[in-house]
Structures are given as C-alpha cells and as structure tokens.
Design a protein around this motif. Structure first.
Motif, short mmCIF file in Angstrom:
data_model
loop_
_atom_site.label_atom_id
_atom_site.label_comp_id
_atom_site.label_asym_id
_atom_site.label_seq_id
_atom_site.Cartn_x
_atom_site.Cartn_y
_atom_site.Cartn_z
N ASN A 272 2.78 4.94 1.00
CA ASN A 272 2.09 5.97 1.78
C ASN A 272 3.10 6.73 2.63
N ASP A 273 2.74 6.94 3.88
CA ASP A 273 3.61 7.72 4.76
C ASP A 273 4.85 6.92 5.16
N SER B 225 4.60 4.29 8.22
CA SER B 225 4.04 2.98 7.85
C SER B 225 5.06 2.14 7.09
#
Length: 166
Positions: free
Chosen positions: A58-59, A62
């Motif tokens: 994800n990002d 994270s």
C-alpha cells in the motif's frame, strides 16, 4: 499473573512443589519455566520468513512503519546491511529504482529519506497531472462550445431562449 498464565502457574506449582517452591524460586528458573510454556519455539523462523517476504503493498508510510516494527522484533538476528537491502527490495519498483540510483546509500534512514522524497515527488506530479487534465477537459468543453472550426456554437438552451430555433 492473570488468566491463563495464572492457571498455568498454579498447575506448575502443584506438579513440581519441591522444585518450584516459592522460597527457593529464582528469577532464572521462573523465566525458564515461563519461556517453556509461552514462547513460540518457531518464532524466529516465522519472523525471518516474514522479513524475507516483506513488500510494500500500500502506501509508503505504512510500509516504513511496518518494516520498522518487524526489524525491531528481529533485533540482532540480522545485520543492518541485510535490513537495508531487504527494505529496498520490498519497495514498489518505481520507488526502488530511485532509491538504488543514490550511491551514498549507507543506512535504512538514507533509504527512507530517498523513498519519501520520491513518493512526495510522484504525488506532486500526480496532482499536477490531475490539474493539467482538468484544464484539458475545460479546454475540450470550450473547444466544443466554440466549435473547432472557429464558429460559435450556441447551446440549445441558449438558442431556445433567444428563439433562434423553431
């Protein structure tokens, strides 16, 4: 001790009263007994497997946070150099490429800074692209309104209001 640990302790005391008498119990013995009961013997292997498969899904924020949590749990099981290369290996390809371009890469902190800069630059570019695309959309609307041949096309509602159509 609470809950299952309390029950375990009571059972352990009853099954080994001489060895684990509270008066003769040392910290080392208690620690050993607790590790035997509660520590996952396969924990290190599981952590290492998780570490070797760790990837940015994800990002970036994270990924960095979860990577740091995992390396904290691993402690000294692996070297800082291995941690650095696994961090880079797990990044999304477009970020990894920019991180690997830097020849002064010595620590995970260096890699994080470069990854964050790349990520911020990409977000800026995406926002600019969105802005540019919105402007292109506005231009297309204006071109359609004005006609591509330079003649002004009056929208139907305006033409009706002006009674130019039947």
């Amino acid at each position: 001790m609470e809950k299952s640990a309390s029950i375990w302790w009571q059972v352990t005391l009853k099954s080994n009263p001489a060895t684990l008498a509270v008066a003769t119990l040392t910290w080392a013995l208690l620690k050993h007994e607790m590790e035997q009961q509660f520590v996952d013997n396969d924990r290190e292997r599981k952590l290492l497997a998780s570490f070797s498969d760790f990837k940015q899904l994800n990002d970036l924020e994270s990924y960095i946070t979860n990577f740091q949590k995992l390396t904290l749990e691993l402690g000294t099981l692996i070297t800082d150099e291995i941690k650095l290369w696994q961090f880079i290996k797990g990044l999304k390809p477009h970020i990894r490429k920019d991180v690997l371009k830097d020849h002064n890469l010595n620590t995970i902190s260096d890699a994080i800074i470069i990854a964050e800069r790349t990520n911020a630059a990409e977000k800026f570019a995406d926002n600019f692209k969105d802005y540019k695309n919105k402007n292109n959309y506005k231009k297309k609307i204006l071109d359609d309104f004005n006609g591509t041949d330079g003649n002004v096309i009056i929208p139907l509602k305006t033409a009706n209001e002006l009674k130019l159509t039947s």
